[in-house]
Design a protein around this motif. Structure first.
Motif, short mmCIF file in Angstrom:
data_model
loop_
_atom_site.label_atom_id
_atom_site.label_comp_id
_atom_site.label_asym_id
_atom_site.label_seq_id
_atom_site.Cartn_x
_atom_site.Cartn_y
_atom_site.Cartn_z
N THR A 398 0.86 -1.17 -0.10
CA THR A 398 -0.11 -0.05 0.01
C THR A 398 0.90 1.08 0.04
OG1 THR A 398 -0.21 -0.10 2.37
CG2 THR A 398 -1.97 -1.10 1.05
N SER A 399 1.98 1.04 0.52
CA SER A 399 2.89 2.43 0.58
C SER A 399 4.46 1.61 0.57
CB SER A 399 2.59 3.20 1.74
OG SER A 399 2.80 2.51 2.84
N LEU A 400 5.40 2.53 0.21
CA LEU A 400 6.82 2.38 0.38
C LEU A 400 7.78 3.64 0.49
CD1 LEU A 400 9.20 0.38 0.32
CD2 LEU A 400 9.26 0.41 -2.20
N HIS A 401 7.94 4.00 1.70
CA HIS A 401 8.60 5.20 2.05
C HIS A 401 9.90 4.95 1.86
CE1 HIS A 401 4.93 7.54 3.44
NE2 HIS A 401 4.66 6.26 3.79
N CYS A 402 10.54 5.65 1.21
CA CYS A 402 12.14 5.47 0.93
C CYS A 402 12.95 6.84 1.12
CB CYS A 402 12.51 4.91 -0.62
SG CYS A 402 11.94 3.37 -0.68
N THR A 403 14.26 6.81 1.28
CA THR A 403 15.03 7.91 1.50
C THR A 403 16.51 7.58 0.71
OG1 THR A 403 16.00 7.06 3.56
CG2 THR A 403 14.23 8.75 3.87
N TRP A 404 17.21 9.05 0.30
CA TRP A 404 18.49 8.80 -0.21
C TRP A 404 19.07 10.17 -0.22
CZ3 TRP A 404 13.66 8.99 -2.61
CH2 TRP A 404 13.18 9.69 -3.24
#
Length: 406
Positions: A398-404
Motif C-alpha cells: 500500500t506504500s513504500l517510504h524511501c530515502t536517499w
C-alpha cells in the motif's frame, strides 16, 4: 465429493477481511490439506497449489469464467470471462498491439519519458512514497497513453483502478450466494460512469477518425470496411485494462523494490548491473503476485482434480499468488531471493486465458526500475515507516517510504 481426510470445517470461519489483509496462512494450510477446496466466504472452490492451478488452467475440461464480483464489476463480455468465438475475437482485438515485436517498436519511447518525468518530481527531495509517487503513476500513465487517454490525469486513472479493484474483490457471499456487502460495488459503479463519460466522446471521434491508440484499434481492426465494433462489446475489456493492466506493472514494480530493499546485498547487485533487473522483477512477481487470486475457470464436464470430484459447471478460483509460494516447487518461497533458480511462475496465469500483456508489463517494470536506479542508486527504505501489503484478488504494497542522499 472430496478425497481429503482432513476436517475442513475451519474454512467456515475464514473471512474476506482476513484474506484481504493476509491470505497466506489460509492458503498455506489449503496447500497442505486440500489443494482443491470449497471456501464458503468465496462461494467457490479454490485451487491453491502450483500443480492444481496449472492443471485447471490448462485442462480442456475447463473454460474461462469471471467471478461473480468480477462480473458485477465489468459486465459482459469481459475478455477474462468468455470463451469460444467471443474470446477469440477479443484476444485477436487486443493482442496485435501487445506482440513482443510490436511492443519493442514503441515501449521505450512511451515509458522512459514518463518514468523520467516522475523521477524529476522527487529526486532532489531525498525522500518519497514510491507506490503512490512513482510505481503506480508510471504504470497508469503508460497504459493510459497507450489506450488513448492522455486527457485523463494520472491521479484519476489511479482512482479508477483502485475503485474497480475494491468492487472486483468485493467477493464475500452468504450461505445463499448473495453478496454480503452490496454497497461494496458502489466505487466500481462510480468509476464506470466516469470512464464512460470520458471515453464515449473519444469513441465517437475514433469511429470517424481512427488514431494510433489501442481503443481506436479495438474499434476498427479486423472489421469490414465502414464497420466498427460496438462500444458495448469493448467496454468490459476496457474496464479489465483499467484495473488489471494498470495495477499489475505498478504493484509488480513496488513488490520487487520491497523485496530488494529487504536484501541490501541483492539490491546493490541490481543497481550495479541493470541486466539483472528482469530477473529481479520475475522474482518480485513470484514473491508477491499482483494478480493474486482474481481469475477463475469453470468445469465443462465432471472432472477430478487433486483427488476432488467436481461436477460439471463448477467454478474454481485460481490462486496464483498461493501457487507461487508452493513449497513443492520453491525452497523458502516466502523469501525474496534474486538468486533463486529461475523456475517458471504463475504470476501471469496459464492456459489460453493467460495474461495477454505479459511482455508489455515486464517491459514497463524493467524500464521503470532502470530509470529509478540510474537516477537514485542509493535508495534505501525509510525504516521509520512499515510496509503493509493488501489484497486477496489483487495484491501489492500500500506504500513504500524511501530515502536517499542528494
Amino acid at each position: 465429493m472430496t478425497a481429503t481426510s482432513h476436517d475442513l470445517s475451519w474454512l467456515d470461519d475464514v473471512t474476506m477481511s482476513e484474506l484481504e489483509r493476509n491470505p497466506y496462512p489460509t492458503y498455506e494450510r489449503l496447500r497442505r490439506e486440500a489443494p482443491i477446496a470449497y471456501v464458503p466466504v468465496l462461494g467457490s472452490y479454490v485451487a491453491s497449489t502450483a500443480e492444481a492451478c496449472r492443471e485447471v488452467a490448462s485442462s480442456p475440461h475447463f473454460e474461462g469464467v469471471i467471478t461473480p464480483a468480477g462480473g458485477r464489476t465489468f459486465g459482459h463480455p469481459a475478455i477474462i470471462g468468455v470463451n469460444g468465438d467471443i474470446h477469440a475475437e477479443l484476444r485477436g482485438m487486443v493482442e496485435p498491439q501487445l506482440h513482443p515485436s510490436e511492443v519493442d517498436t514503441w515501449v521505450d519511447d512511451l515509458v522512459r519519458p514518463i518514468a523520467r518525468d516522475y523521477i524529476s518530481k522527487i529526486e532532489d527531495r531525498g525522500h518519497a512514497e514510491l507506490v503512490g509517487e512513482y510505481c503506480e503513476p508510471v504504470s497508469v500513465r503508460s497504459l493510459g497513453d497507450l489506450l488513448g487517454l492522455q486527457s485523463v490525469s494520472s491521479d484519476k486513472l489511479r482512482e479508477w483502478f483502485h475503485k474497480l479493484n475494491r468492487s472486483f474483490t468485493n467477493a464475500g457471499v452468504d450461505e445463499n450466494g448473495e453478496f454480503t456487502n452490496p454497497d461494496g460495488f458502489t466505487p466500481g459503479d462510480e468509476a464506470r460512469a466516469e470512464i464512460q463519460a470520458v471515453v464515449d466522446p473519444l469513441i465517437d471521434k475514433w469511429i470517424e477518425q481512427p488514431e494510433n491508440t489501442a481503443i481506436s484499434h479495438w474499434l476498427h481492426d479486423g472489421m469490414p470496411p465502414g464497420k466498427t465494433r460496438e462500444r458495448e462489446f469493448i467496454y468490459p475489456t476496457i474496464y479489465v485494462y483499467l484495473l488489471g493492466a494498470m495495477q499489475e506493472p505498478g504493484h509488480g514494480m513496488a513488490s520487487t523494490l520491497v523485496g530488494l530493499l529487504g536484501r541490501p546485498d541483492q539490491m546493490e547487485e541490481v543497481v550495479d548491473d541493470a541486466s539483472l533487473i528482469p530477473r529481479a522483477v520475475s522474482e518480485g512477481m513470484r514473491w508477491t503476485s499482483p494478480i493474486w487470486s482474481a481469475t477463475a475457470r469453470i468445469s465443462t464436464k465432471a472432472v477430478t482434480i487433486a483427488g476432488v470430484d467436481l461436477p460439471a459447471n463448477t467454478p474454481v478460483i485460481l490462486s496464483y499468488g498461493s501457487a507461487n509460494h508452493d513449497t513443492g516447487k520453491y525452497d523458502a518461497p516466502t523469501e525474496y531471493d534474486l538468486h533463486r533458480p529461475p523456475l517458471p511462475h504463475l504470476a501471469f496465469g496459464a492456459g489460453n486465458h493467460a495474461c495477454a500483456g505479459i511482455y508489455y508489463a515486464n517491459q514497463v517494470m524493467r524500464i521503470g526500475l532502470e530509470e529509478l536506479f540510474e537516477a537514485i542508486p542509493n535508495l534505501e527504505r525509510d525504516t521509520r515507516e512499515g510496509v503493509e501489503f493488501w489484497g486477496w484478488g489483487f495484491r501489492g504494497p500500500t506504500s513504500l517510504h524511501c530515502t536517499w542522499e542528494v
